[in-house]
Design a protein around this motif. Sequence first.
Motif, mmCIF file in Angstrom:
data_model
loop_
_atom_site.group_PDB
_atom_site.id
_atom_site.type_symbol
_atom_site.label_atom_id
_atom_site.label_comp_id
_atom_site.label_asym_id
_atom_site.label_seq_id
_atom_site.Cartn_x
_atom_site.Cartn_y
_atom_site.Cartn_z
ATOM 1 N N ALA A 126 -30.447 -48.688 -24.319
ATOM 2 C CA ALA A 126 -29.435 -47.762 -24.832
ATOM 3 C C ALA A 126 -29.705 -47.419 -26.295
ATOM 4 N N PHE A 127 -30.145 -48.405 -27.063
ATOM 5 C CA PHE A 127 -30.426 -48.174 -28.481
ATOM 6 C C PHE A 127 -31.582 -47.189 -28.647
ATOM 7 N N ARG A 128 -32.609 -47.311 -27.812
ATOM 8 C CA ARG A 128 -33.760 -46.410 -27.905
ATOM 9 C C ARG A 128 -33.395 -44.983 -27.533
ATOM 10 N N ARG A 129 -32.305 -44.795 -26.787
ATOM 11 C CA ARG A 129 -31.870 -43.458 -26.385
ATOM 12 C C ARG A 129 -31.140 -42.732 -27.516
ATOM 13 N N LEU A 130 -30.781 -43.452 -28.563
ATOM 14 C CA LEU A 130 -30.131 -42.829 -29.713
ATOM 15 C C LEU A 130 -31.150 -42.006 -30.497
ATOM 16 N N THR A 131 -30.679 -41.071 -31.285
ATOM 17 C CA THR A 131 -31.572 -40.307 -32.145
ATOM 18 C C THR A 131 -32.106 -41.215 -33.251
ATOM 19 N N GLN A 132 -33.207 -40.812 -33.860
ATOM 20 C CA GLN A 132 -33.773 -41.602 -34.955
ATOM 21 C C GLN A 132 -32.778 -41.732 -36.107
ATOM 22 N N ARG A 133 -32.008 -40.682 -36.338
ATOM 23 C CA ARG A 133 -31.006 -40.713 -37.409
ATOM 24 C C ARG A 133 -29.923 -41.735 -37.091
ATOM 25 N N GLN A 134 -29.460 -41.748 -35.850
ATOM 26 C CA GLN A 134 -28.445 -42.715 -35.462
ATOM 27 C C GLN A 134 -28.965 -44.141 -35.592
ATOM 28 N N GLN A 135 -30.205 -44.366 -35.147
ATOM 29 C CA GLN A 135 -30.800 -45.693 -35.261
ATOM 30 C C GLN A 135 -30.918 -46.110 -36.719
ATOM 31 N N GLY A 151 -28.635 -39.058 -48.608
ATOM 32 C CA GLY A 151 -28.383 -37.721 -49.113
ATOM 33 C C GLY A 151 -27.402 -36.935 -48.266
ATOM 34 N N ILE A 152 -26.407 -37.631 -47.695
ATOM 35 C CA ILE A 152 -25.381 -36.989 -46.874
ATOM 36 C C ILE A 152 -24.009 -37.396 -47.395
ATOM 37 N N THR A 153 -22.976 -36.771 -46.866
ATOM 38 C CA THR A 153 -21.629 -37.145 -47.291
ATOM 39 C C THR A 153 -21.189 -38.432 -46.585
ATOM 40 N N LYS A 154 -20.210 -39.081 -47.157
ATOM 41 C CA LYS A 154 -19.681 -40.303 -46.562
ATOM 42 C C LYS A 154 -19.112 -40.017 -45.171
ATOM 43 N N ARG A 155 -18.453 -38.867 -45.023
ATOM 44 C CA ARG A 155 -17.867 -38.490 -43.739
ATOM 45 C C ARG A 155 -18.959 -38.288 -42.686
ATOM 46 N N THR A 156 -20.062 -37.659 -43.087
ATOM 47 C CA THR A 156 -21.166 -37.451 -42.149
ATOM 48 C C THR A 156 -21.752 -38.782 -41.705
ATOM 49 N N ALA A 157 -21.914 -39.702 -42.647
ATOM 50 C CA ALA A 157 -22.437 -41.032 -42.311
ATOM 51 C C ALA A 157 -21.522 -41.729 -41.313
ATOM 52 N N TYR A 158 -20.217 -41.641 -41.558
ATOM 53 C CA TYR A 158 -19.250 -42.258 -40.654
ATOM 54 C C TYR A 158 -19.331 -41.638 -39.266
ATOM 55 N N ASN A 159 -19.418 -40.314 -39.210
ATOM 56 C CA ASN A 159 -19.449 -39.621 -37.914
ATOM 57 C C ASN A 159 -20.695 -39.983 -37.115
ATOM 58 N N ILE A 160 -21.843 -40.067 -37.790
ATOM 59 C CA ILE A 160 -23.082 -40.412 -37.091
ATOM 60 C C ILE A 160 -22.991 -41.807 -36.497
ATOM 61 N N ILE A 161 -22.501 -42.761 -37.281
ATOM 62 C CA ILE A 161 -22.384 -44.136 -36.798
ATOM 63 C C ILE A 161 -21.331 -44.237 -35.707
ATOM 64 N N HIS A 162 -20.224 -43.522 -35.875
ATOM 65 C CA HIS A 162 -19.160 -43.541 -34.863
ATOM 66 C C HIS A 162 -19.665 -43.003 -33.527
ATOM 67 N N ASP A 163 -20.399 -41.888 -33.565
ATOM 68 C CA ASP A 163 -20.920 -41.292 -32.334
ATOM 69 C C ASP A 163 -21.953 -42.209 -31.677
ATOM 70 N N ALA A 164 -22.775 -42.863 -32.500
ATOM 71 C CA ALA A 164 -23.779 -43.777 -31.960
ATOM 72 C C ALA A 164 -23.122 -44.963 -31.263
ATOM 73 N N LEU A 192 -23.236 -46.086 -27.274
ATOM 74 C CA LEU A 192 -23.604 -47.439 -26.847
ATOM 75 C C LEU A 192 -22.503 -48.056 -25.982
ATOM 76 N N LYS A 193 -21.272 -47.869 -26.383
ATOM 77 C CA LYS A 193 -20.145 -48.417 -25.624
ATOM 78 C C LYS A 193 -20.114 -47.847 -24.209
ATOM 79 N N ASN A 194 -20.319 -46.543 -24.090
ATOM 80 C CA ASN A 194 -20.290 -45.907 -22.775
ATOM 81 C C ASN A 194 -21.401 -46.432 -21.872
ATOM 82 N N GLU A 195 -22.590 -46.617 -22.423
ATOM 83 C CA GLU A 195 -23.725 -47.052 -21.611
ATOM 84 C C GLU A 195 -23.650 -48.535 -21.259
ATOM 85 N N LEU A 196 -22.921 -49.309 -22.064
ATOM 86 C CA LEU A 196 -22.870 -50.764 -21.856
ATOM 87 C C LEU A 196 -21.545 -51.231 -21.273
ATOM 88 N N LYS A 197 -20.700 -50.280 -20.895
ATOM 89 C CA LYS A 197 -19.346 -50.616 -20.453
ATOM 90 C C LYS A 197 -19.343 -51.646 -19.326
#
Length: 205
Positions: A130-139, A160-173, A177-182
Amino acid sequence: MTGNLHTQEYWNQLRDGNTDALSALYQLHYIGLINYGVKLTGDRDLANDCFTAVLLDLWEKRHTLPEVANVRAYLITCLHRRIMHEIASGKKRQERHLAVPDGQEPEWSHEDYLTAIEGNDAFTQAFSHAFRRLTQRQQQLLRMKFFDDLDYDHIALTCGITKRTAYNIIHDALKQLKNELKGHVQQSGLPIEALISAALLLILQ
């Protein structure tokens, strides 16, 4: 010794018996490895004790140490093994459970989750896939958040991104992972956030 020597050179000098090199490696990697140890154990004193033990062991074996391409990764592996040895001894766990009042369930720490998933090959393999299926940015951002123990402000500044963008990327990742490992998490009966954090530590070491 000059402060500009690369970590690899410190390692080679340690292998030659240079005490200054051991001190330099300690100063360079102390914060990162202690943070890693705290995530594993939830116990800073234990993490510090294990890191100190690793350095003493390296010094004792200095003349037989191997050549390594990634010194930090090697130190993390040594620390991880030392911590797992301490956990297996049961000493810290026994002390924690004895301190819990009668009738009250003890809280699980990172070491408990690590112990739970290390023997679960199906979960570990599923998580790695599941981790390998994430984008390189998410990883990348998951590594910074869970492995390097950086906060969102630091991650945003580094990338070089906003704090909100960083949060969103990690949240989506994490959501992916949660969906694939449920299914695996439901079988274990353990909180998914803690399991994901522990699994990240295992595969990113």
